[in-house]
Design an enzyme around this catalytic site. Structure first.
Site, short mmCIF file in Angstrom:
data_model
loop_
_atom_site.label_atom_id
_atom_site.label_comp_id
_atom_site.label_asym_id
_atom_site.label_seq_id
_atom_site.Cartn_x
_atom_site.Cartn_y
_atom_site.Cartn_z
N THR A 75 0.87 -1.15 -0.03
CA THR A 75 -0.04 -0.17 0.09
C THR A 75 1.00 1.44 -0.01
O THR A 75 0.85 2.21 -0.93
CB THR A 75 -0.90 0.03 1.14
OG1 THR A 75 -1.73 -1.21 1.01
CG2 THR A 75 -1.77 1.24 1.22
N ASN A 96 5.03 -0.80 4.19
CA ASN A 96 4.37 -0.39 4.80
C ASN A 96 4.66 -0.12 6.12
O ASN A 96 4.10 0.73 6.86
CB ASN A 96 3.07 -1.58 4.78
CG ASN A 96 1.98 -1.29 3.84
OD1 ASN A 96 2.43 -0.39 2.77
ND2 ASN A 96 1.05 -2.19 3.50
N ASP A 246 -3.71 0.93 -5.88
CA ASP A 246 -2.31 0.57 -5.44
C ASP A 246 -1.91 -0.87 -5.98
O ASP A 246 -0.50 -0.91 -6.36
CB ASP A 246 -1.78 0.84 -4.09
CG ASP A 246 -2.84 0.10 -3.26
OD1 ASP A 246 -3.80 -0.39 -3.67
OD2 ASP A 246 -2.61 0.15 -1.79
N HIS A 247 -2.67 -1.68 -5.95
CA HIS A 247 -2.34 -3.27 -6.31
C HIS A 247 -3.46 -4.11 -6.43
O HIS A 247 -4.65 -3.51 -5.97
CB HIS A 247 -1.29 -3.75 -5.11
CG HIS A 247 -1.91 -3.60 -3.86
ND1 HIS A 247 -2.88 -4.08 -3.36
CD2 HIS A 247 -1.53 -2.78 -2.89
CE1 HIS A 247 -3.24 -3.95 -2.07
NE2 HIS A 247 -2.50 -2.98 -1.81
ZN LIG Z 1 -3.28 -1.32 -0.54
#
Ligand SMILES: [Zn+2]
Length: 457
Positions: A75, A96, A246-247
């Protein structure tokens, strides 16, 4: 200061004053920009759920088949790539979690959002760059938007509480209302708005679950609400909207007969390790004790067919991840469906991300609509590192040095001519009828300055 010098200064001030100079007229014509991220929205989440509002946005604007995130597909690192245009090894937000291999301190995601030094480590995100160029910006829950960079804070920012409920649809609408006010009443030019879903639901129930499909419908309703509010706020003709993420998310094979479990590896012992960052989905980092790098690497590199262990130097350069001082001497990732268990098996998620960014389940979405975008255009996949240059172009600001290329997304714009957007012709000030036709205020100001300079000389 002699009288002619005062006159010269006054002329120059006049040149830069509102109503006469190019910078102000450009500001008046600049479109606003809203960047929205729905965390963990996999590229194909709209294919098994009805998403009328996302579909309508695609017809009204631009849709990418999918977008390839940066590696590591986490993230904070991926969100920071979106707002800096840099690969993760170049912006330094490599995880993260804040960690320090010397002090052994490790902080979770939410705490790390407030650690300035984790974010402010050399790369300037778009909020600050825009502010330095005279714009006003805001960040609503967007990772990295709550700290200062080179002593500058984002003009307006909201940070979620530690026990924030990321799934509350009512709160989402309230947040959208706030952002609309930021544009209409606070005069912001750029806002980044973050939602923690469908990531949380994807983790908990898995990406193939009904709960995830329900959450995608909630996201879609929210996109509809957002576009309605843009219209009702009178911003439809002056605000560009970019929706991305983001993913993606992959199903964890929790019952696989061959789980990746460090505590079962022969020839490996945690006694050889000085610092570890494991039990965080499919990625891991290790610092072996002094003199033991080769021993630990040898014990791990063939330990499990689903685990890929590298020295920092041998990590695939194409992932643009390992060449950063924060990366440890050993790092690793597992295959899709597997997570890396350390001393104990403590991971229970049904969905995970963090995998190689060429894994299709890690690909994510990109949608855009607004006055600057073409309509009904679907573009081929591209890397998320290119979004930043597009955002700067939409705002008419000069980007920081970055790893992206404006050329990749320029074809999505109605006016794809290179270079910053040309300002609207400035409104002639009163009395300008006396000026020769076609003389811009800038040229006029320069002429006045030249005359005064001649007098000084
Ligand atoms: Zn994320």
């Amino acid at each position: 200061m002699g009288c002619p010098t005062v006159l010269l200064a006054a002329a120059l001030l006049t040149l830069l004053a509102p109503g006469t100079g190019a910078p102000i007229s450009r500001k008046a014509s600049r479109n606003k920009l809203l960047l929205v991220s729905f965390d963990g929205f996999r590229w194909d989440y709209d294919q098994d759920v009805d998403t009328p509002n996302l579909d309508a946005m695609a017809l009204d604007g631009v849709k990418a088949r999918y977008m390839t995130p940066a590696f590591v597909t986490m993230t904070s690192p991926c969100h920071f790539t979106l707002v800096t245009g840099r690969y993760i090894e170049n912006h330094g937000v490599v995880h993260n979690m804040f960690y320090n291999t010397t002090s052994k301190v490790k902080l979770p995601y939410h705490a790390t959002l407030g650690i300035r030094t984790w974010w402010d480590n050399g790369s300037l995100p778009i909020w600050i760059t825009a502010q330095k160029q005279g714009l006003r910006t805001g960040s609503f829950f967007y990772p990295g938007g709550n700290v200062t960079y080179q002593d500058t804070a984002v003009t307006l920012s909201e940070k979620e509480g530690v026990l924030h409920n990321y799934a509350d649809e009512k709160a989402w609408r309230t947040n959208i209302d706030t952002v609309m006010r930021w544009f209409t009443e606070e005069g912001l030019d750029l806002v980044t708005l973050y939602f923690g879903e469908p990531d949380s639901t994807g983790h908990k129930y898995g990406p193939e679950s009904q709960q995830r499909r329900d959450m995608v419908m909630q996201v879609d309703r929210t996109v509809g609400y957002l576009r309605d509010r843009i219209r009702s706020s009178g911003l439809e003709g002056s605000l560009n909207l970019v929706i991305t993420s983001d993913h993606g998310m992959a199903t964890v094979n929790k019952k696989a007969p061959d789980l990746v479990e460090f505590h079962k590896f022969p020839n490996f012992t945690f006694k050889d390790i000085a610092f570890e960052l494991l039990d965080y989905g499919p990625s891991g980092m290790l610092v072996p004790k002094e003199g033991l790098l080769e021993k630990v690497y040898t014990a791990l590199k063939g330990a499990h067919p689903r685990l890929h262990v590298y020295t920092k130097e041998s990590f695939p350069a194409s992932l643009r991840y390992a060449n950063n001082p924060r990366i440890t001497p050993l790092l690793m990732f597992s295959d899709p469906g597997y997570v890396i268990h350390g001393r104990l098996n403590v991971q229970f998620n049904n969905g995970e991300h963090g995998y190689h960014n060429e894994v299709m389940d890690m690909k994510t979405i990109f949608r855009a609509a607004g006055p600057s975008f073409k309509r009904g255009l679907e573009v081929e996949p591209f890397e998320s590192v290119h979004v930043y240059e597009l955002l700067c172009r939409l705002l008419g600001i000069v980007p920081e040095p970055n790893d992206g290329s404006l050329g990749v997304l320029l074809p999505t714009l109605r006016d794809p001519s290179p270079g910053p957007p040309s300002p609207r012709p400035p409104t002639p000030p009163s009395g300008s009828a006396l000026l020769p036709r076609g003389w811009s205020p800038l040229v006029m100001g320069l002429s006045v300055a030249t005359v005064l300079l001649a007098k000084v000389a």
